[in-house]
Scaffold this motif. Sequence first.
Motif, PDB file in Angstrom:
ATOM      1  N   ASP A  48      37.090  35.061  40.831  1.00  0.00           N
ATOM      2  CA  ASP A  48      36.585  34.624  39.162  1.00  0.00           C
ATOM      3  C   ASP A  48      35.456  35.289  38.115  1.00  0.00           C
ATOM      4  OD1 ASP A  48      37.779  32.076  39.202  1.00  0.00           O
ATOM      5  OD2 ASP A  48      36.355  30.613  40.567  1.00  0.00           O
ATOM      6  N   ILE A  49      35.664  35.627  37.631  1.00  0.00           N
ATOM      7  CA  ILE A  49      35.297  36.479  37.234  1.00  0.00           C
ATOM      8  C   ILE A  49      34.574  35.715  35.613  1.00  0.00           C
ATOM      9  CG2 ILE A  49      35.096  38.405  35.211  1.00  0.00           C
ATOM     10  CD1 ILE A  49      35.908  39.250  38.182  1.00  0.00           C
ATOM     11  N   PRO A  50      33.345  35.646  35.331  1.00  0.00           N
ATOM     12  CA  PRO A  50      32.754  34.486  34.375  1.00  0.00           C
ATOM     13  C   PRO A  50      32.729  34.757  33.202  1.00  0.00           C
ATOM     14  CG  PRO A  50      31.183  34.646  36.965  1.00  0.00           C
ATOM     15  CD  PRO A  50      31.964  36.421  36.559  1.00  0.00           C
ATOM     16  N   ILE A  69      33.923  37.490  26.161  1.00  0.00           N
ATOM     17  CA  ILE A  69      34.992  37.462  27.340  1.00  0.00           C
ATOM     18  C   ILE A  69      35.244  36.804  27.871  1.00  0.00           C
ATOM     19  CG2 ILE A  69      36.070  38.653  28.838  1.00  0.00           C
ATOM     20  CD1 ILE A  69      34.355  41.582  28.495  1.00  0.00           C
ATOM     21  N   ALA A  70      36.354  35.799  27.365  1.00  0.00           N
ATOM     22  CA  ALA A  70      36.259  34.332  28.168  1.00  0.00           C
ATOM     23  C   ALA A  70      36.776  34.391  29.822  1.00  0.00           C
ATOM     24  CB  ALA A  70      37.258  33.486  27.930  1.00  0.00           C
ATOM     25  N   ALA A  71      36.106  33.203  30.724  1.00  0.00           N
ATOM     26  CA  ALA A  71      36.122  33.222  32.194  1.00  0.00           C
ATOM     27  C   ALA A  71      37.836  33.822  32.350  1.00  0.00           C
ATOM     28  CB  ALA A  71      35.780  32.301  32.454  1.00  0.00           C
ATOM     29  N   TYR A  72      38.678  34.780  33.528  1.00  0.00           N
ATOM     30  CA  TYR A  72      39.363  35.002  33.896  1.00  0.00           C
ATOM     31  C   TYR A  72      38.948  35.131  35.038  1.00  0.00           C
ATOM     32  CZ  TYR A  72      37.410  39.407  33.885  1.00  0.00           C
ATOM     33  OH  TYR A  72      37.198  40.796  33.670  1.00  0.00           O
ATOM     34  N   SER A  73      40.291  34.851  36.012  1.00  0.00           N
ATOM     35  CA  SER A  73      40.397  35.768  37.158  1.00  0.00           C
ATOM     36  C   SER A  73      41.622  36.476  37.399  1.00  0.00           C
ATOM     37  CB  SER A  73      40.980  34.347  38.649  1.00  0.00           C
ATOM     38  OG  SER A  73      42.207  33.837  37.640  1.00  0.00           O
ATOM     39  N   MET A  74      40.277  37.271  39.215  1.00  0.00           N
ATOM     40  CA  MET A  74      41.234  38.779  38.817  1.00  0.00           C
ATOM     41  C   MET A  74      41.420  38.844  39.896  1.00  0.00           C
ATOM     42  SD  MET A  74      39.840  42.404  38.163  1.00  0.00           S
ATOM     43  CE  MET A  74      40.590  43.015  36.661  1.00  0.00           C
ATOM     44  N   TRP A 153      39.471  44.383  32.191  1.00  0.00           N
ATOM     45  CA  TRP A 153      39.175  45.296  33.984  1.00  0.00           C
ATOM     46  C   TRP A 153      38.249  46.391  34.163  1.00  0.00           C
ATOM     47  CZ3 TRP A 153      38.159  50.038  35.090  1.00  0.00           C
ATOM     48  CH2 TRP A 153      38.693  50.517  36.828  1.00  0.00           C
ATOM     49  N   GLU A 154      37.558  46.805  32.863  1.00  0.00           N
ATOM     50  CA  GLU A 154      36.129  47.629  32.696  1.00  0.00           C
ATOM     51  C   GLU A 154      34.882  46.784  32.773  1.00  0.00           C
ATOM     52  OE1 GLU A 154      33.461  49.959  29.426  1.00  0.00           O
ATOM     53  OE2 GLU A 154      35.469  49.332  28.853  1.00  0.00           O
ATOM     54  N   ARG A 155      34.742  45.197  32.503  1.00  0.00           N
ATOM     55  CA  ARG A 155      34.177  44.293  33.002  1.00  0.00           C
ATOM     56  C   ARG A 155      34.581  43.810  34.772  1.00  0.00           C
ATOM     57  NH1 ARG A 155      30.810  40.863  34.264  1.00  0.00           N
ATOM     58  NH2 ARG A 155      30.464  38.266  33.907  1.00  0.00           N
ATOM     59  N   ALA A 156      35.015  43.737  35.282  1.00  0.00           N
ATOM     60  CA  ALA A 156      34.924  43.873  36.301  1.00  0.00           C
ATOM     61  C   ALA A 156      34.509  45.120  36.875  1.00  0.00           C
ATOM     62  CB  ALA A 156      36.456  43.278  36.747  1.00  0.00           C
ATOM     63  N   ASP A 276      44.373  33.557  33.234  1.00  0.00           N
ATOM     64  CA  ASP A 276      43.738  32.942  31.599  1.00  0.00           C
ATOM     65  C   ASP A 276      42.675  32.031  33.267  1.00  0.00           C
ATOM     66  OD1 ASP A 276      44.073  34.657  29.874  1.00  0.00           O
ATOM     67  OD2 ASP A 276      45.890  33.513  29.843  1.00  0.00           O
ATOM     68  N   GLY A 277      41.190  31.879  32.827  1.00  0.00           N
ATOM     69  CA  GLY A 277      40.609  30.746  33.216  1.00  0.00           C
ATOM     70  C   GLY A 277      40.483  31.247  34.478  1.00  0.00           C
ATOM     71  N   ALA A 278      39.419  30.340  34.910  1.00  0.00           N
ATOM     72  CA  ALA A 278      38.570  30.127  36.607  1.00  0.00           C
ATOM     73  C   ALA A 278      39.423  29.284  37.753  1.00  0.00           C
ATOM     74  CB  ALA A 278      37.342  29.679  36.689  1.00  0.00           C
ATOM     75  N   VAL A 279      39.200  30.047  38.480  1.00  0.00           N
ATOM     76  CA  VAL A 279      40.557  29.624  39.493  1.00  0.00           C
ATOM     77  C   VAL A 279      39.975  28.236  39.924  1.00  0.00           C
ATOM     78  CG1 VAL A 279      41.066  29.900  42.065  1.00  0.00           C
ATOM     79  CG2 VAL A 279      40.726  31.703  41.163  1.00  0.00           C
ATOM     80  N   ALA A 280      38.802  27.781  40.410  1.00  0.00           N
ATOM     81  CA  ALA A 280      38.309  26.362  40.489  1.00  0.00           C
ATOM     82  C   ALA A 280      37.577  25.941  39.112  1.00  0.00           C
ATOM     83  CB  ALA A 280      37.492  26.283  41.754  1.00  0.00           C
ATOM     84  N   PRO A 281      37.746  24.853  39.133  1.00  0.00           N
ATOM     85  CA  PRO A 281      36.717  24.803  37.774  1.00  0.00           C
ATOM     86  C   PRO A 281      34.929  23.801  38.431  1.00  0.00           C
ATOM     87  CG  PRO A 281      38.017  22.102  39.134  1.00  0.00           C
ATOM     88  CD  PRO A 281      38.644  23.723  39.726  1.00  0.00           C
TER      89      PRO A 281
END
Length: 281
Positions: A48-50, A69-74, A153-156, A276-281
């Motif tokens: 998760d990337i907040p 930047i919306a939450a996403y997972s990488m 990518w840059e944010r992470a 898109d979005g987080a892995v876990a709520p």
Amino acid sequence: MENPDRAKSVTRSPRHAAGTALLASCLLGAITLAANASAAGAEVEYRDIPATTFISVIATEEGARPQAIAAYSMRSEPVTNAQFLAFVGEHPQWRRDRVPSVFADSRYLSHWQDVEQLGVGVLPEQPVTRVSWFAAEAYCASEQARLPTWLEWERAASASDNRDDARSDPVWRQQMLDWYAKPSNNVLGSVGGQPNLYGVRDLHGLVWEWVDDYAAMMVTADSRGQNDPDRLKFCGAGAMSMRDRDNYALLMRVAMLSSLKAADTTNNLGFRCVRDGAVAP
């Protein structure tokens, strides 16, 4: 008198030896396939990337406002040779002998021994390289994912092991520069480096990585368009117009990615995916 059973045994010996060799060869092949399948089939981890606000290094104005930047997972690691090998096995249209030239240049997966075999010197756990943007995008789609935008990518990649944005940290910057100082002909390492604050590994120090919007990243001091064949002549002017001119490591990535076409492949360009979005709520 010679023992007839012994004579039969001697008669069978060459055939028996050949059969044993064939069996050994088959077993070795099975072990190799199992090892590659194990590496490819290992559970893929997304981290998760907040959500946040973030000012990119390619922002041109000194007073540029942060972008949301919306939450996403990488993916925690780049895609490996073993994983991409499994992908081309399941999607043979992406084998190097079948992919249309419009989707990948002649160097696409050319370091593999065969179309579905890595060969000597190409390790399963090395990041896959010599893949085009089209191939990377197709792979990510197979994981119900996509390529990250440059901003994602840059944010992470701006996170260190203890800071969410280490771009102003001189120690972190020096670590980035040390990587760029390494000879490009060094043997490529395997994935699994030290994680950053979010548990993402190998964003620096291993390979360059494709981003979804690579073609929209060139920032120049004049008004030339993205499709101008002379745009690379103005790379220096573009870098000087960017907000953070001292962050050489990230500016190098911008310049390199901006110079590519979607079908291009290089020896040190790989990729990872995001969702898109987080892995876990």
